[in-house]
Scaffold this active site. Sequence first.
Site, PDB file in Angstrom:
ATOM      1  N   PHE A   8       8.361   0.926   1.049  1.00 21.65           N
ATOM      2  CA  PHE A   8       9.631   0.617   0.392  1.00 21.65           C
ATOM      3  C   PHE A   8      10.756   1.523   0.894  1.00 21.65           C
ATOM      4  CE2 PHE A   8      12.105   1.570  -3.667  1.00 21.65           C
ATOM      5  CZ  PHE A   8      13.007   0.537  -3.484  1.00 21.65           C
ATOM      6  N   VAL A  27       5.122   5.268  12.206  1.00 23.59           N
ATOM      7  CA  VAL A  27       3.668   5.393  12.200  1.00 23.59           C
ATOM      8  C   VAL A  27       3.148   5.046  10.813  1.00 23.59           C
ATOM      9  CG1 VAL A  27       1.712   6.901  12.739  1.00 23.59           C
ATOM     10  CG2 VAL A  27       3.937   7.342  13.791  1.00 23.59           C
ATOM     11  N   ILE A  45      -4.921   8.721   7.363  1.00 17.52           N
ATOM     12  CA  ILE A  45      -4.114   9.935   7.391  1.00 17.52           C
ATOM     13  C   ILE A  45      -4.882  10.982   6.592  1.00 17.52           C
ATOM     14  CG2 ILE A  45      -1.921  11.000   6.734  1.00 17.52           C
ATOM     15  CD1 ILE A  45      -0.590   8.298   7.165  1.00 17.52           C
ATOM     16  N   ARG A  67      -0.970   8.692  -0.458  1.00 14.90           N
ATOM     17  CA  ARG A  67      -1.691   7.878  -1.447  1.00 14.90           C
ATOM     18  C   ARG A  67      -0.820   7.890  -2.690  1.00 14.90           C
ATOM     19  NH1 ARG A  67      -5.686   7.828  -5.760  1.00 14.90           N
ATOM     20  NH2 ARG A  67      -7.112   6.083  -5.408  1.00 14.90           N
ATOM     21  N   SER A 110       7.501  14.480  -4.907  1.00 15.00           N
ATOM     22  CA  SER A 110       7.672  13.715  -6.142  1.00 15.00           C
ATOM     23  C   SER A 110       8.131  14.631  -7.266  1.00 15.00           C
ATOM     24  CB  SER A 110       6.357  13.046  -6.539  1.00 15.00           C
ATOM     25  OG  SER A 110       6.424  12.511  -7.856  1.00 15.00           O
ATOM     26  N   TYR A 136      -2.045  13.027  -8.842  1.00 15.83           N
ATOM     27  CA  TYR A 136      -1.030  12.748  -7.833  1.00 15.83           C
ATOM     28  C   TYR A 136      -0.042  13.913  -7.742  1.00 15.83           C
ATOM     29  CZ  TYR A 136       3.032  10.522  -5.634  1.00 15.83           C
ATOM     30  OH  TYR A 136       4.101  10.231  -4.821  1.00 15.83           O
TER      31      TYR A 136
END
Length: 309
Positions: A8, A27, A45, A67, A110, A136
Amino acid sequence: MLTGGTGFVGKALCAYLRQHGYHVITVGRADNVQARALDYQVISIDRQTEWTRILDDVDVVIHLAARGHVMKEQLANPLDAYRETNVDGTLNLARQAAKSGVRRFIFVSSIKVNGEQTLLGKPFAADDIPAPEDAYGISKLEAEQGLLILSKETEMEVVIIRPPLVYGPEVKENFASMMKFVASGVPLPFGAIYNQRSLVAIDNLVSLIITCIDHPAAVNQVFLVSDGEDVSTSDLLRRLAKAAGVSSRLIPIPAGLLNMGLTMLGKKMIAQRLLGSLQVDISKTQEMLGWAPPVSVDEGLLRCFDAEG
């Protein structure tokens, strides 16, 4: 070099870079359905990925691939899976980038590194002590820490950007569902929610990433980013309706009742996102970089629907 070039944010960033004369190498993973659009494909990755041939003559790496956060996690130990890509994969790439002479490594992290929610009027700041609450967020923090250590051990500069929820044309998941509900005219029970949340239009995130490519003050810094205007869930839905050209149909049900109902239905995390506050302070970003969000919230929301035709 741009990782996550078919994602996105990656697609929007790549388009801007190429339109403005940058030579971009994209990539991503070969299992991506849009992988044919990439300049290079990698199987995975992780700590084993070989980047050397791709990094030849690369001046800046912008690392978006990760991820992503999974709302309904099925793995017994999700932290291991997040670490494989988000920590080991990131640091493996960064080490090879430093060895190849890459000047700057921009890591899009994040806001979850800071935490999940704020008290009203008490926004997260870039230099707050991190307090991630899920796998995460933990993985993103560990990647940040490894990158900052690497920046002290090598000549490669590191820049870290922590965005909150990103929206814009082709946005998916929860924000796309919200747009669909608003555009359909379905009555929604969120007319009396007085929280405050920071969002970032994709154009504003792209603008900050571009600024960080060359800005001397960005070296080895952590920056937060947003639209510079926080909105309540009720206000966001009303402004989405205006952008869609429809009337907002919001029923003023108290937040406490909604929270209780959603929690009973096993939707505690959704309740937190809809009813809780998450504000970020972008004053460091603005003052150090001389940057300001070029797109307003209303313009960003309008572009979401304009892109749908």
